[in-house]
Motif scaffolding. Structure first.
Motif, PDB file in Angstrom:
ATOM      1  N   CYS A 133       0.846  -1.194   0.000  1.00 25.94           N
ATOM      2  CA  CYS A 133       0.000   0.000   0.000  1.00 25.94           C
ATOM      3  C   CYS A 133       0.879   1.240   0.000  1.00 25.94           C
ATOM      4  N   ARG A 134       0.418   2.286  -0.690  1.00 27.91           N
ATOM      5  CA  ARG A 134       1.180   3.531  -0.735  1.00 27.91           C
ATOM      6  C   ARG A 134       0.233   4.715  -0.824  1.00 27.91           C
ATOM      7  N   ARG A 135       0.535   5.758  -0.082  1.00 29.78           N
ATOM      8  CA  ARG A 135      -0.208   7.015  -0.180  1.00 29.78           C
ATOM      9  C   ARG A 135       0.340   7.783  -1.370  1.00 29.78           C
ATOM     10  N   PRO A 136      -0.513   8.544  -2.057  1.00 26.78           N
ATOM     11  CA  PRO A 136      -0.020   9.287  -3.221  1.00 26.78           C
ATOM     12  C   PRO A 136       0.879  10.434  -2.793  1.00 26.78           C
ATOM     13  N   GLY A 137       1.705  10.872  -3.716  1.00 25.81           N
ATOM     14  CA  GLY A 137       2.538  12.037  -3.479  1.00 25.81           C
ATOM     15  C   GLY A 137       1.713  13.308  -3.506  1.00 25.81           C
ATOM     16  N   ALA A 138       2.336  14.406  -3.175  1.00 22.61           N
ATOM     17  CA  ALA A 138       1.631  15.690  -3.092  1.00 22.61           C
ATOM     18  C   ALA A 138       1.000  16.086  -4.432  1.00 22.61           C
ATOM     19  N   ALA A 139       1.638  15.742  -5.540  1.00 25.02           N
ATOM     20  CA  ALA A 139       1.132  16.148  -6.853  1.00 25.02           C
ATOM     21  C   ALA A 139      -0.219  15.515  -7.178  1.00 25.02           C
ATOM     22  N   SER A 140      -0.471  14.309  -6.695  1.00 23.67           N
ATOM     23  CA  SER A 140      -1.726  13.636  -7.020  1.00 23.67           C
ATOM     24  C   SER A 140      -2.654  13.469  -5.819  1.00 23.67           C
ATOM     25  N   ALA A 141      -2.335  14.114  -4.715  1.00 26.89           N
ATOM     26  CA  ALA A 141      -3.118  13.949  -3.489  1.00 26.89           C
ATOM     27  C   ALA A 141      -4.556  14.446  -3.626  1.00 26.89           C
ATOM     28  N   ASP A 168      -5.345   6.477  -2.491  1.00 25.24           N
ATOM     29  CA  ASP A 168      -4.303   5.524  -2.116  1.00 25.24           C
ATOM     30  C   ASP A 168      -4.108   4.514  -3.237  1.00 25.24           C
ATOM     31  N   CYS A 169      -3.008   3.803  -3.157  1.00 26.76           N
ATOM     32  CA  CYS A 169      -2.677   2.772  -4.131  1.00 26.76           C
ATOM     33  C   CYS A 169      -2.415   1.484  -3.362  1.00 26.76           C
ATOM     34  N   SER A 170      -2.978   0.410  -3.837  1.00 26.63           N
ATOM     35  CA  SER A 170      -2.736  -0.892  -3.239  1.00 26.63           C
ATOM     36  C   SER A 170      -2.433  -1.868  -4.352  1.00 26.63           C
ATOM     37  N   GLY A 171      -1.420  -2.664  -4.144  1.00 29.44           N
ATOM     38  CA  GLY A 171      -1.078  -3.703  -5.106  1.00 29.44           C
ATOM     39  C   GLY A 171      -0.994  -5.024  -4.378  1.00 29.44           C
ATOM     40  N   TYR A 172      -1.422  -6.062  -5.039  1.00 28.38           N
ATOM     41  CA  TYR A 172      -1.315  -7.371  -4.402  1.00 28.38           C
ATOM     42  C   TYR A 172      -1.120  -8.451  -5.446  1.00 28.38           C
TER      43      TYR A 172
END
Length: 196
Positions: A6-14, A19-23
């Motif tokens: 899981c990753r929170r987006p950076g400021a540019a795309s906030a 959020d982004c999740s990959g599995y």
């Protein structure tokens, strides 16, 4: 499930990417998943085998394999990334490539209509409890004009959008009461009344 990242987006795309999740998972057979209604849009991207989507009940969209699809506020699926550019094997690279692609699509797309964005934000802030007449009055429009303008610019009309926010409020209340009561749910009638 073999792996989840899981990753929170950076400021540019906030502002538009929550959020982004990959599995990665291995399945012995088919797995059916249903998506519950949501005011948020979900983008599903398959990096391995495609996602197989059944045809809709009303025949509005055909089924079949998809490399990617958008699950949103409408009753049909959208192919999003028809192309499958070379991807890195690691999740950070995959997230970056997709965030860049979303940013490019956002830049090319239409700008949100402020006369529709404001009622949407009010519905979200009040969990769908604000009356449509009050929204129209605040804008200086008739109810009919607001409903027509909203329907032209978004997938759901105002009434289903308000119902969607009330549904989300009800599910949040159910989760909260389950946590407070040790996984025992509050009576559904009480939750429904509390959510409007």
């Amino acid at each position: 499930m073999e792996e989840i990242v899981c990753r929170r987006p950076g400021a540019a795309s906030a502002g538009y990417l929550r959020d982004c999740s990959g599995y990665r998972e291995r399945l012995a057979g088919a797995l059916w998943r249903r998506e519950v209604p949501s005011s948020r849009v979900t983008l599903v991207i398959a990096f391995g085998d495609p996602v197989v989507v059944p045809p809709s009940r009303g025949g509005r969209h055909g089924g079949g394999p998809r490399a990617s699809l958008v699950i949103g506020l409408h009753d049909r699926l959208l192919d999003w990334f028809a192309e499958r550019p070379a991807e890195g094997r690691d999740w950070p690279r995959r997230f970056t490539v997709r965030a860049d692609a979303l940013a490019a699509r956002k830049a090319r797309g239409p700008r949100p209509d402020s006369a529709v964005a404001w009622p949407w934000r009010r519905l979200a802030a009040t969990a769908g409890a604000v009356r449509i007449e009050a929204l129209a009055e605040r804008l200086g429009w008739s109810r009919r004009h607001l409903v027509r303008r909203f329907r032209e610019r978004t997938a759901p009309s105002l009434k289903p959008a308000a119902q969607l926010f009330r549904f989300e409020r009800a599910t949040a209340l159910l989760r909260a009461t389950a946590l407070l009561r040790g996984r025992t749910l509050a009576p559904l009638a009480a939750v429904a009344a509390g959510a409007g």
